[in-house]
Motif scaffolding. Structure first.
Motif, short mmCIF file in Angstrom:
data_model
loop_
_atom_site.label_atom_id
_atom_site.label_comp_id
_atom_site.label_asym_id
_atom_site.label_seq_id
_atom_site.Cartn_x
_atom_site.Cartn_y
_atom_site.Cartn_z
N UNK A 179 -2.94 -2.30 -10.59
CA UNK A 179 -3.89 -3.30 -10.10
C UNK A 179 -4.52 -2.92 -8.76
N UNK A 180 -3.80 -2.18 -7.93
CA UNK A 180 -4.34 -1.81 -6.63
C UNK A 180 -5.31 -0.64 -6.75
N UNK A 181 -6.14 -0.45 -5.73
CA UNK A 181 -7.03 0.70 -5.71
C UNK A 181 -6.24 1.94 -5.29
N UNK A 182 -6.84 3.12 -5.50
CA UNK A 182 -6.16 4.37 -5.17
C UNK A 182 -5.75 4.43 -3.71
N UNK A 183 -6.66 4.09 -2.80
CA UNK A 183 -6.31 4.25 -1.38
C UNK A 183 -5.25 3.25 -0.94
N UNK A 184 -5.18 2.08 -1.61
CA UNK A 184 -4.11 1.12 -1.29
C UNK A 184 -2.75 1.68 -1.72
N UNK A 185 -2.71 2.30 -2.89
CA UNK A 185 -1.46 2.89 -3.37
C UNK A 185 -1.06 4.06 -2.47
N UNK A 186 -2.01 4.87 -2.07
CA UNK A 186 -1.72 6.01 -1.19
C UNK A 186 -1.11 5.54 0.13
N UNK A 187 -1.69 4.51 0.71
CA UNK A 187 -1.16 4.01 1.99
C UNK A 187 0.30 3.62 1.87
N UNK A 188 0.66 2.97 0.75
CA UNK A 188 2.05 2.54 0.57
C UNK A 188 2.97 3.71 0.20
N UNK A 189 2.45 4.64 -0.60
CA UNK A 189 3.31 5.71 -1.12
C UNK A 189 3.51 6.84 -0.12
N UNK A 190 2.46 7.22 0.63
CA UNK A 190 2.59 8.40 1.50
C UNK A 190 2.20 8.13 2.95
N UNK A 191 1.70 6.94 3.23
CA UNK A 191 1.43 6.59 4.63
C UNK A 191 0.06 6.97 5.14
N UNK A 192 -0.73 7.62 4.30
CA UNK A 192 -2.12 7.94 4.66
C UNK A 192 -2.92 8.06 3.38
N UNK A 193 -4.25 8.24 3.50
CA UNK A 193 -5.09 8.22 2.31
C UNK A 193 -5.87 9.51 2.12
N UNK A 194 -6.40 9.66 0.91
CA UNK A 194 -7.26 10.81 0.61
C UNK A 194 -8.48 10.82 1.52
N UNK A 195 -8.96 9.63 1.91
CA UNK A 195 -10.14 9.55 2.77
C UNK A 195 -9.84 10.16 4.15
#
Length: 296
Positions: A179-195
């Motif tokens: 349900x979450x967007x990619x960057x929201x999942x990234x923030x939770x999973x690895x602490x930073x985003x692809x952006x």
């Protein structure tokens, strides 16, 4: 909050700095950047730089003669291409072709590679289309708009190709959260985003500051400094590309247009349906870019 943001940025910079064999743009792109910044640059000097890389010259001519530019006659020399489409267009064509080449042959899942480049191209085309449609406001030229859209998700390729542990953590959480967007999942999973990775990469490549910032803030353009116009275009272009081309079962990935973006660009919600329809037509003209990255 500022301290936390600074810590994340420092972490991302360390992560990117520690990547071995990080792709770098070819010499010809660096030379093009340098000569274009010379106020006395001529079409001949640009052609001379490109002549040192025959493969790039061929790509530039192929793209210039493609439906993407829709020229009424065929261009048969790089010098002629510079004169007809302009210095900025040539610089951005070289940048786009360079990036497509840099990640060719990497060990990337075929399905991911296909979806990644199709979405990146669609976003680039959407940004170019938007820049043309609201050109009267003097916001952004079409060619840098296209390059910004094409590169907006480049951090995802860095994750996939060079950060396997982080990519695995992201995939695990992604599978559990549809349900979450990619960057929201990234923030939770690895602490930073692809952006954030993409923005640092753009700085490492010495790309224009506004382009690097637009990549960093394409999900939250209002956070970019000085109301960076490019970030607003990329945000809306990204949204339009997802809204237009994602399958029905992937609509949760579309996200929303951030508050204030449409107002900033002088658009209405009611404009988006017609823009999406126009995007379908314009996307077909990017076939040459698709061929260059191995898409059919």
């Amino acid at each position: 909050m500022v301290v936390e943001t600074d810590n994340v940025e420092s972490k991302v910079r360390r992560v990117v700095a520690n990547i071995r064999n990080l792709p770098t743009p070819p010499i010809v792109f660096q030379q093009i950047q340098k000569v274009i910044n010379d106020p006395n640059v001529s079409a001949g000097s640009i052609a001379a730089v490109l002549s040192e890389d025959p493969a790039m010259s061929i790509k530039v001519l192929k793209l210039t003669n493609s439906a993407f530019y829709g020229l009424s006659r065929e261009v048969d020399s790089v010098k002629q291409a510079v004169l007809i489409v302009g210095l900025e267009a040539i610089k951005n064509l070289v940048l786009s072709a360079s990036v497509l080449d840099m990640f060719k042959g990497k060990n990337i899942d075929e399905d991911f590679n296909d979806k990644f480049w199709r979405h990146s191209l669609a976003t680039g085309v959407a940004c170019r289309m938007l820049a043309k449609k609201i050109k009267h406001r003097g916001f952004l030229d079409a060619d840098p708009a296209f390059s910004a859209g094409l590169l907006h998700d480049i951090g995802k390729l860095i994750l996939i190709c060079f950060l396997p542990e982080e990519a695995a953590a992201y995939r695990t959480m992604r599978e559990a959260d549809k349900h979450s967007t990619d960057h929201q999942v990234e923030e939770r999973a690895i602490g930073f985003t692809h952006a954030q990775i993409g923005g640092v990469l753009a700085e490492t490549w010495k790309l224009p500051g506004k382009l690097a910032e637009a990549i960093t803030f394409h999900h939250k353009p209002q956070l970019a400094e000085d109301e960076n116009t490019v970030a607003y275009f990329v945000h809306l272009g990204n949204y339009l590309a997802k809204r237009t081309f994602l399958d029905p079962d992937e609509q949760y990935l579309v996200g929303i247009v951030e508050p204030g973006v449409l107002e900033f660009l002088g658009l209405q919600e009611s404009d988006l349906d017609s823009y999406a329809e126009h995007l379908r037509e314009e996307y077909l003209k990017a076939e040459t870019f698709m061929q260059m990255v191995g898409l059919k």
